[in-house]
Design an enzyme around this catalytic site. Sequence first.
Site, PDB file in Angstrom:
ATOM      1  N   LYS A   1     -34.260   8.401 -20.680  1.00  0.00           N
ATOM      2  CA  LYS A   1     -35.675   8.794 -20.691  1.00  0.00           C
ATOM      3  C   LYS A   1     -36.410   8.078 -21.818  1.00  0.00           C
ATOM      4  O   LYS A   1     -37.517   7.568 -21.630  1.00  0.00           O
ATOM      5  CB  LYS A   1     -35.794  10.302 -20.871  1.00  0.00           C
ATOM      6  CG  LYS A   1     -37.227  10.805 -20.993  1.00  0.00           C
ATOM      7  CD  LYS A   1     -37.313  12.230 -21.466  1.00  0.00           C
ATOM      8  CE  LYS A   1     -37.003  12.361 -22.931  1.00  0.00           C
ATOM      9  NZ  LYS A   1     -37.365  13.672 -23.505  1.00  0.00           N
ATOM     10  N   SER A   2     -35.785   8.033 -23.000  1.00  0.00           N
ATOM     11  CA  SER A   2     -36.438   7.447 -24.166  1.00  0.00           C
ATOM     12  C   SER A   2     -36.728   5.964 -23.951  1.00  0.00           C
ATOM     13  O   SER A   2     -37.815   5.473 -24.284  1.00  0.00           O
ATOM     14  CB  SER A   2     -35.553   7.624 -25.403  1.00  0.00           C
ATOM     15  OG  SER A   2     -35.322   8.985 -25.658  1.00  0.00           O
TER      16      SER A   2
ATOM     17  N   ARG B   1     -46.885  22.355 -28.916  1.00  0.00           N
ATOM     18  CA  ARG B   1     -46.087  21.297 -29.531  1.00  0.00           C
ATOM     19  C   ARG B   1     -46.937  20.532 -30.546  1.00  0.00           C
ATOM     20  O   ARG B   1     -48.114  20.227 -30.290  1.00  0.00           O
ATOM     21  CB  ARG B   1     -45.519  20.337 -28.473  1.00  0.00           C
ATOM     22  CG  ARG B   1     -44.572  21.022 -27.502  1.00  0.00           C
ATOM     23  CD  ARG B   1     -43.767  20.049 -26.692  1.00  0.00           C
ATOM     24  NE  ARG B   1     -42.752  19.375 -27.521  1.00  0.00           N
ATOM     25  CZ  ARG B   1     -41.888  18.471 -27.048  1.00  0.00           C
ATOM     26  NH1 ARG B   1     -41.932  18.113 -25.779  1.00  0.00           N
ATOM     27  NH2 ARG B   1     -40.993  17.909 -27.845  1.00  0.00           N
TER      28      ARG B   1
ATOM     29  N   GLU C   1     -31.504  15.985 -30.424  1.00  0.00           N
ATOM     30  CA  GLU C   1     -31.599  16.274 -28.989  1.00  0.00           C
ATOM     31  C   GLU C   1     -30.280  16.845 -28.461  1.00  0.00           C
ATOM     32  O   GLU C   1     -30.252  17.534 -27.448  1.00  0.00           O
ATOM     33  CB  GLU C   1     -31.960  14.978 -28.236  1.00  0.00           C
ATOM     34  CG  GLU C   1     -32.321  15.157 -26.787  1.00  0.00           C
ATOM     35  CD  GLU C   1     -33.700  15.756 -26.569  1.00  0.00           C
ATOM     36  OE1 GLU C   1     -34.023  16.061 -25.413  1.00  0.00           O
ATOM     37  OE2 GLU C   1     -34.456  15.923 -27.546  1.00  0.00           O
TER      38      GLU C   1
END
Length: 427
Positions: free
Chosen positions: A27-28, A124, A314
């Site tokens: 994803k990153s 967030r 993560e």
Amino acid sequence: MAAELRPWLAPSATGPVTTTVRLPGSKSMTARAMVLAALADGRSVIEAPLRARDTTLMAAGLRALGVTVDTAADDRWVIEPGPLRGPARIDVGLAGTIMRFLPPAAALADGTVEFDGDPHARKRPMGPILGALRSLGVRLEASPTGGLPLTVHGAGLVEGGEAVVDASGSSQFVSGLLLSAARFTKGLTLRHEGPPVPSAPHLRMTTHMLRAAGAAVDESTPDVWVVEPGPLHGRTWVIEPDLSGALPFFAAAMVTGGEVTLAGWPAASWQPVEQLAELLTALGGEVTRSAAGLTVRGTGTLRGITADLSEVSEMTPVISALAALADGPSELRGVEHIRGHETDRIAALATELGKVGAGITEFPDGLRIEPGPLHGASFETYADHRMAHAAAVIGLSVPGVQLTDVGCTSKTLPEFPELWAELTTRS
């Protein structure tokens, strides 16, 4: 709109899990490649991208800004940059990559760009990156709490220059500014002031990828990043398998004393594979790399660990699940910033691991986990894919772990429930 909840009973393993898995791309890396492609001077191709909620929303956000994004083929996306323009409305979902990476790009657009997302996305943190943009002359309006909903009044250019940011809450505050910085008229000299920046490997991924796109980046001074103004070039990006997404599968090998290989792992990676190998080895696993891929083998023993997870935060939920199944206590620290992730992950882990029978001490920056006789329970997932992964790992050896919603795994791996169920049949 959030999808309907999908309750799910985590399957238990009947023996050692031994299998090879092929997983979608990181994803990153996919998110960074998409932004760099949108800001480039020509066409880019992204091979083996991740197709999931976050990246689908990123594609929609870039299209709203005037970029042509062709995601018709699963294994090959094509991005043709165009003049960035408003007015545009961008749905960030719950994705930190969108809410932190696209506002600097939106400042380069000609027109007004509005951002909003899921209800929790409004909680967030975004203040540091918005403060840095304001100091660079960008006109924007944020919510009273300093985050979403957000309106960026793009002026077609950002002068750039020097800015200061406190990125102790998220490395994405730095990455988001750096990804667009080469397009600023004067480039950017960005200085971090505050407690240490977490998730350093993600910052290195950003600077590696910027250089690969042709940017001149100097990070030789600690906590200072200099990006020279200049073009970013269209290119082909080959996305690596997602290491964080692979972790639950590696954990399955460790919990069951089996062996799981992640196929297609590159010889050289931009992800924190060394840190992961050290952690899993300390927990009692064996990690090897070969032409077949990256392999984790369970030894039949899970050991408690004391670890600073600040660089690989993560991975905290799944590492916590392994710690709850270990033969002794663990202390996991250095991750205060994950209280601002998809949910307050420290509080969520403390609550849910406690529900299944682990002894928990909560610290501002982490947890002490005392394994105990674990039992089934309803495990709240908090719309957070990593919490679902943690519950699934515990369910391998603890019957009766019922996830309140497995649908949240679509954020990064929509096929997770099917892959996981198949995994347990390999035991």
